[in-house]
Design an enzyme around this catalytic site. Structure first.
Site, PDB file in Angstrom:
ATOM      1  CG  HIS A  13       0.499  -4.271   8.000  1.00 53.58           C
ATOM      2  ND1 HIS A  13       0.271  -2.901   7.558  1.00 53.58           N
ATOM      3  CD2 HIS A  13       0.624  -4.100   9.385  1.00 53.58           C
ATOM      4  CE1 HIS A  13       0.285  -2.351   8.751  1.00 53.58           C
ATOM      5  NE2 HIS A  13       0.509  -3.013   9.880  1.00 53.58           N
ATOM      6  CG  HIS A  55      -4.169  -0.310   7.622  1.00 56.31           C
ATOM      7  ND1 HIS A  55      -3.615  -1.340   6.776  1.00 56.31           N
ATOM      8  CD2 HIS A  55      -3.030   0.341   7.938  1.00 56.31           C
ATOM      9  CE1 HIS A  55      -2.405  -1.345   6.446  1.00 56.31           C
ATOM     10  NE2 HIS A  55      -1.933  -0.168   7.286  1.00 56.31           N
ATOM     11  CE  LYS A  89      -1.661   1.773   3.895  1.00 59.57           C
ATOM     12  NZ  LYS A  89      -0.530   2.575   4.881  1.00 59.57           N
ATOM     13  CG  ASP A 107      -0.750   5.985   6.367  1.00 59.64           C
ATOM     14  OD1 ASP A 107      -0.233   5.325   5.639  1.00 59.64           O
ATOM     15  OD2 ASP A 107      -0.299   6.184   7.932  1.00 59.64           O
ATOM     16  CD  GLU A 118      -0.240   4.359  14.353  1.00 57.19           C
ATOM     17  OE1 GLU A 118       0.836   3.562  14.367  1.00 57.19           O
ATOM     18  OE2 GLU A 118      -0.492   5.073  13.459  1.00 57.19           O
ATOM     19  CE  LYS A 148       1.059   7.927  11.440  1.00 56.60           C
ATOM     20  NZ  LYS A 148       1.454   6.723  11.793  1.00 56.60           N
ATOM     21  CE  LYS A 193      -2.143  -5.096  12.535  1.00 55.04           C
ATOM     22  NZ  LYS A 193      -1.023  -4.549  13.254  1.00 55.04           N
TER      23      LYS A 193
HETATM   24  C1  BG6 Z   1       0.917   1.652   8.159  1.00 55.11           C
HETATM   25  C2  BG6 Z   1       0.788   3.101   7.972  1.00 55.11           C
HETATM   26  O1  BG6 Z   1       0.436   1.182   6.922  1.00 55.11           O
HETATM   27  O2  BG6 Z   1       0.518   1.031   9.151  1.00 55.11           O
HETATM   28  C3  BG6 Z   1       1.321   3.720   9.198  1.00 55.11           C
HETATM   29  O3  BG6 Z   1       1.452   3.650   7.148  1.00 55.11           O
HETATM   30  C4  BG6 Z   1       0.908   2.971  10.624  1.00 55.11           C
HETATM   31  O4  BG6 Z   1       1.354   5.128   9.507  1.00 55.11           O
HETATM   32  C5  BG6 Z   1       0.667   1.613  10.504  1.00 55.11           C
HETATM   33  O5  BG6 Z   1       1.590   3.413  11.841  1.00 55.11           O
HETATM   34  C6  BG6 Z   1      -0.103   0.853  11.850  1.00 55.11           C
HETATM   35  O6  BG6 Z   1       0.220  -0.456  11.757  1.00 55.11           O
HETATM   36  P1  BG6 Z   1       0.204  -1.486  12.841  1.00 55.11           P
HETATM   37  O7  BG6 Z   1       0.456  -2.772  12.533  1.00 55.11           O
HETATM   38  O8  BG6 Z   1       1.583  -0.850  13.679  1.00 55.11           O
HETATM   39  O9  BG6 Z   1      -0.886  -1.067  13.709  1.00 55.11           O
END
Ligand code: BG6
Length: 505
Positions: A197, A259, A167, A254, A235, A355, A201
């Site tokens: 990704h 996600h 992505k 993003d 986050e 964030k 999980k």
């Molecule tokens: C990424 C984003 O795809 O996913 C990031 O580009 C983000 O900005 C991250 O921090 C979050 O993934 P995870 O698995 O750490 O929650």
């Protein structure tokens, strides 16, 4: 819950190693390769899930050779043992497992836009190949075209040629459509594995089991019993060294159509008839297509101002490196969406991501309706609180249910309790950085966890009104280390609801 209630957890069935293949990584010297792909391959090797015929060719534009790349990656792997902030931090690197990977690494210097790079590769490759595009998004289209032109995507004699695309897949509906058209001119949909990704999980994959393998949940997972569903990916980290990427991207692009929508699909899709890849992908696509385009009035964008992170003072987004001092890029999104299917009529879905928030929490909170009639309503001072089921994705992995019981004592008063379980209490954890299953599935041809062209386009279509409206819109500010902007609280207050406080579960 007591793990003894369920008896011993059966040992997992033995899994066969993936068929022999060559993994070609474009972006061999990049961060993704070092931080995630190599640890994932190491874990796969340790689990004996790679065959002896597995090899890796790294391609990048810097000067290096086989010995140099092996040395660099060995050093990085060793450094993880000291780095407790990394996703991968084993006590030690197992020599057998790492040796298996290291001895199979080969480096080729090459420009991604030069046809000579691809002609050279064509001469070196035979049999099954996975091309992994661990590169900036602007190279996705050009690399796939070069692969096609060099004949590298032709599948013959039972051998496969697959391409893994990271992505962000496009930056809006038009660019995602254009990219799909561009890559699909070079190969078949079945050859392209668009990665997200979050689907790597285990806790995300488990959502379908929780929903469809439990008689107590499956029947009530619908509008008749559910009041609302809130999805959070909060986050504590800021934008870090990624200002140049983040400035034109922002939190919406993003995190949301990719996600957060993946979590939405898992929690909202209709029941697949089977666990076949296309059946699951069809049901997910149906769900994404049923998201009503989100009205700008139902969304809030925020940006972090200076504040604190775990007691430490942190700077504002606008003061981060490679960020404009007057940037209006959002680092927070909170929104409400509706899904136009009979199952979800009238149920709002609230999504938020940001964030520099209070806590790192990825979870789905399902708030049930209170019983339509209850004898407890009559003799309680306060109203019956709704049951809340929280599916905890990260970093805590498990589930909790907040519900009502009778408070011990002579009076019949309700008390609130929370029952929780953690996966770690029941199952032996297999080391994972989240890319193991995705890599293995790609090598074995299981596309279940990858995104299809139609789903990606439908996701962009749903957020398109926000992309349009936010081009020139101001951004709300929130202090670093808070739960987000006040406007996001107001968005739910409008509906008589509130976000669950972060970090309280
Ligand atoms: C990424 C984003 O795809 O996913 C990031 O580009 C983000 O900005 C991250 O921090 C979050 O993934 P995870 O698995 O750490 O929650």
């Amino acid at each position: 819950m007591d793990k003894n209630d369920t008896g011993p957890t059966p040992a997992p069935a033995t899994v066969d190693p993936a068929p022999p293949c060559t993994l070609v990584i474009f972006g061999a010297s990049g961060d993704l390769t070092k931080r995630l792909l190599m640890p994932a391959l190491y874990n796969l090797a340790a689990g004996k899930l790679l065959s002896d015929g597995f090899t890796i060719i790294g391609v990048d534009h810097n000067d290096n050779d086989d010995a140099g790349w092996r040395r660099d990656l060995t050093e990085t792997m060793q450094s993880f043992t000291q780095d407790h902030t990394s996703e991968f931090h084993p006590d030690h690197i197992d020599e057998t497992a790492w040796g298996f990977i290291r001895d199979r690494l080969g480096f080729r210097k090459g420009d991604f836009s030069d046809s000579a790079t691809f002609r050279d590769l064509a001469g070196a490759l035979d049999g099954n190949v996975v091309f992994y595009l661990a590169v900036s998004a602007r190279f996705f289209g050009p690399i796939v075209e070069q692969l096609g032109t060099a004949g590298l995507l032709k599948q013959a004699d039972g051998a496969y040629r697959r391409v893994v695309i990271e992505k962000p897949f496009g930056s809006d509906l038009a660019s995602a459509k254009a990219l799909n058209a561009r890559i699909l001119a070079q190969g078949d949909e079945t050859q392209f594995f668009r990665i997200d990704h979050f689907l790597g999980k285990e806790t995300v994959q488990s959502i379908l089991a929780i929903r469809f393998a439990n008689g107590m949940l499956e029947p009530v997972w619908r509008a008749e019993y559910i009041d609302n569903i809130a999805i959070t990916a909060a986050e504590t980290i800021g934008v870090e060294a990624r200002g140049a990427f983040y400035e034109p991207t922002g939190a919406l692009r993003d995190m949301v159509p990719n996600h957060l929508f993946q979590l939405l699909c898992m929690v909202g899709m209709e029941m697949p008839e089977t666990l076949e890849a296309e059946e699951i992908r069809d049901r997910k696509a149906d769900l994404v297509k049923a998201i009503r385009p989100i009205p700008p009035g139902d969304a809030v964008r925020g940006q972090y101002a200076a504040g604190t992170e775990q007691g430490r003072a942190v700077i504002a987004y606008r003061d981060e490196p490679n960020v404009a001092r007057d940037s209006r890029t959002e680092t927070y999104v909170g929104l409400k969406l509706t899904i136009d299917t009979p199952r979800w009529q009238g149920v709002p879905f609230y999504l938020r991501t940001g964030k520099r928030m209070t806590d790192r929490v990825t979870e789905i909170a399902v708030t049930f309706k209170v019983p339509a009639r209850s004898p407890f309503q009559a003799n309680q001072e306060s109203e019956i609180a709704p049951d809340i089921l929280r599916l905890r994705i990260d970093p805590e992995q498990g589930m909790s249910v907040a519900m009502n019981v009778k408070r011990p004592g002579p009076q019949t008063h309700l008390g609130r309790v929370t029952a929780t379980f953690d996966y770690g209490d029941f199952f032996r954890e297999t080391p994972s950085v989240g890319y193991e299953t995705l890599l293995y599935d790609c090598m074995t041809g299981d596309a279940t966890l990858f995104q299809r062209a139609d789903s990606i386009e439908a996701a962009w279509a749903a957020v398109e009104p926000l992309l349009q409206a936010w081009r020139d819109a101001p951004v709300e500010f929130y202090s670093a280390g808070s739960d987000g902007p006040a406007e996001a609280e107001a968005l739910l207050a409008r509906d008589g609801r509130a976000w669950l406080p972060l970090g309280e579960g």
